[in-house]
Design an enzyme around this catalytic site. Structure first.
Site, PDB file in Angstrom:
ATOM      1  N   ARG A  61       0.803  -1.220   0.000  1.00 48.03           N
ATOM      2  CA  ARG A  61       0.000   0.000   0.000  1.00 48.03           C
ATOM      3  C   ARG A  61       0.835   1.269   0.000  1.00 48.03           C
ATOM      4  NH1 ARG A  61      -2.658  -4.018   1.828  1.00 48.03           N
ATOM      5  NH2 ARG A  61      -0.665  -4.427   2.761  1.00 48.03           N
ATOM      6  N   THR A  62       1.744   1.391   0.964  1.00 46.10           N
ATOM      7  CA  THR A  62       2.463   2.656   1.155  1.00 46.10           C
ATOM      8  C   THR A  62       3.309   2.992  -0.076  1.00 46.10           C
ATOM      9  OG1 THR A  62       2.564   2.019   3.474  1.00 46.10           O
ATOM     10  CG2 THR A  62       3.889   3.909   2.814  1.00 46.10           C
ATOM     11  N   LYS A  89      25.531  -5.519  -1.175  1.00 40.47           N
ATOM     12  CA  LYS A  89      26.996  -5.647  -1.295  1.00 40.47           C
ATOM     13  C   LYS A  89      27.697  -4.911  -0.160  1.00 40.47           C
ATOM     14  CE  LYS A  89      26.339  -5.325  -6.279  1.00 40.47           C
ATOM     15  NZ  LYS A  89      26.475  -4.379  -7.393  1.00 40.47           N
ATOM     16  N   ARG A 111      11.116   3.971   3.723  1.00 44.85           N
ATOM     17  CA  ARG A 111      10.703   2.991   4.746  1.00 44.85           C
ATOM     18  C   ARG A 111      11.958   2.238   5.150  1.00 44.85           C
ATOM     19  NH1 ARG A 111       5.637  -1.052   4.649  1.00 44.85           N
ATOM     20  NH2 ARG A 111       4.695   0.919   5.281  1.00 44.85           N
ATOM     21  N   HIS A 139       4.665   5.695  11.678  1.00 45.85           N
ATOM     22  CA  HIS A 139       4.207   5.559  10.291  1.00 45.85           C
ATOM     23  C   HIS A 139       3.237   6.740  10.079  1.00 45.85           C
ATOM     24  CE1 HIS A 139       3.019   4.048   6.503  1.00 45.85           C
ATOM     25  NE2 HIS A 139       2.673   2.808   6.809  1.00 45.85           N
TER      26      HIS A 139
HETATM   27  N1   CP Z   1      -0.383  -0.091   5.838  1.00 50.50           N
HETATM   28  C1   CP Z   1       0.836  -0.358   5.343  1.00 50.50           C
HETATM   29  O1   CP Z   1       1.858   0.265   5.711  1.00 50.50           O
HETATM   30  O2   CP Z   1       0.863  -1.336   4.387  1.00 50.50           O
HETATM   31  P1   CP Z   1       2.137  -1.758   3.559  1.00 50.50           P
HETATM   32  O3   CP Z   1       3.113  -2.392   4.501  1.00 50.50           O
HETATM   33  O4   CP Z   1       1.654  -2.701   2.493  1.00 50.50           O
HETATM   34  O5   CP Z   1       2.732  -0.505   2.959  1.00 50.50           O
END
Ligand code: CP
Length: 315
Positions: A61-62, A89, A111, A139
């Site tokens: 999603r993100t 590496k 991320r 998040h």
């Molecule tokens: N909600 C969320 O962060 O989903 P993903 O890990 O798929 O990005």
């Protein structure tokens, strides 16, 4: 007069922004939501801006939501996935990012599994940084899209009762949601087995229950989280089967609640564990609306951070 400038250069966490910032993000996202529902879903706002999406951890999603948000704003986009990169590496985070930035990149969406990775980066680079999830820490865009989705359903969040159910201990979504909901005036409770609730969470101003039926009866909105087995190196619950029995949200449990509460989940969902299919797919569930709103909210965040950094945006 309502403000039009966000107070921060980076979005490292909800902890570091204020209610005015959140309101500004929501008003901007309202406009972008209208844009992405037009036949032509694109605006030139970030034309000539280059954004790098750096994913050191898996995402569906993100990652896709940021990429789509950037493309809807007409930014140039590059995507980096650690699993297929020279990180394998031995290249460090800072060397990796500095190499990417030397290609004239303006903003970084990242991320990373390490809590605080974005704070470290912010001390070493000039580009705007957006936290797309740092380990068990924060998040922020998930919390923003969650609160935006609640606001769409009920209007003001002030005085609303939100319970976050599940693996609070390992969840960055929980922490960002607690900060965001409280800044917007909501009352927050967490619910789960004692082993999955941090001992000192009460210091954040949330109440705690280990009784799911009591939690569902109390709340207006239930945000259900998955058990993050990938972050657990010891066993915190006897089995997923037992978790589902005591904490899974299913129709039988919801039928005992004498009101229609709103059901949320940040995804990915584990059907039959923390949520049953008949709840996830019910009219009470806004799980897919959350995903839809993620694009508009992320467009707003990117647009406002670019404006704050003095990057020329096109109106
Ligand atoms: N909600 C969320 O962060 O989903 P993903 O890990 O798929 O990005």
């Amino acid at each position: 007069m309502s403000k039009s400038l966000i107070s921060t250069k980076h979005l490292l966490g909800i902890k570091y922004i204020n209610k005015d910032d959140i309101d500004l993000i929501f008003r901007t996202a309202d406009n972008f939501k209208e844009v992405i529902n037009r036949p032509i879903k694109k605006v030139p706002s970030l034309r000539d801006i280059t954004i790098a999406n750096l994913f050191f951890e898996n995402s569906t999603r993100t990652k896709l939501s940021f990429e789509l948000a950037e493309k809807r704003l007409s930014a140039d986009v590059i995507n980096f996935s650690a699993s297929s990169s020279s990180v394998k590496k031995g290249e460090t985070l800072l060397d990796t990012v500095n190499n990417i930035l030397s290609m004239k990149v303006d903003m970084v969406v990242m991320r990373h599994p390490a809590p605080g990775a974005h704070h470290f980066l912010a001390q070493h680079i000039d580009a705007n940084i957006v936290n797309a999830g740092d380990g068990t820490h924060e998040h922020p865009t998930q919390a923003l899209l969650d609160a935006f989705s609640i606001r769409e359903q009920v209007g003001s969040l002030s005085g609303k009762k939100v319970v976050i159910i599940g693996d609070i201990m390992h969840s960055r979504v929980a922490l960002s949601n607690i900060f965001c909901l409280q800044k917007l005036g909501a009352e927050v409770k967490v619910c789960g087995p004692a082993t999955l609730i941090p001992k000192h969470i009460g210091k954040l101003g949330v109440s705690v229950t280990h009784n799911i039926d009591e939690a569902l009866q109390w709340c207006d909105i239930a945000n259900i989280l998955r058990i993050q087995l990938e972050r657990q190196d010891i066993k915190f619950i006897p089995s997923l089967r037992e978790y589902a029995l005591y904490y899974g949200v299913n129709k039988q449990r919801l039928d005992k609640v004498n009101k229609d509460i709103i059901i949320m989940h940040p995804g990915p969902i584990n059907r039959g564990v923390e949520i049953s299919s008949d709840v996830a797919d019910s009219d009470q569930s806004i799980i897919l609306q959350q995903v839809e709103n993620g694009v508009a909210v992320r467009m707003a965040v990117l647009y406002l951070l670019a404006g704050r950094a003095g990057i020329k945006t096109v109106n």
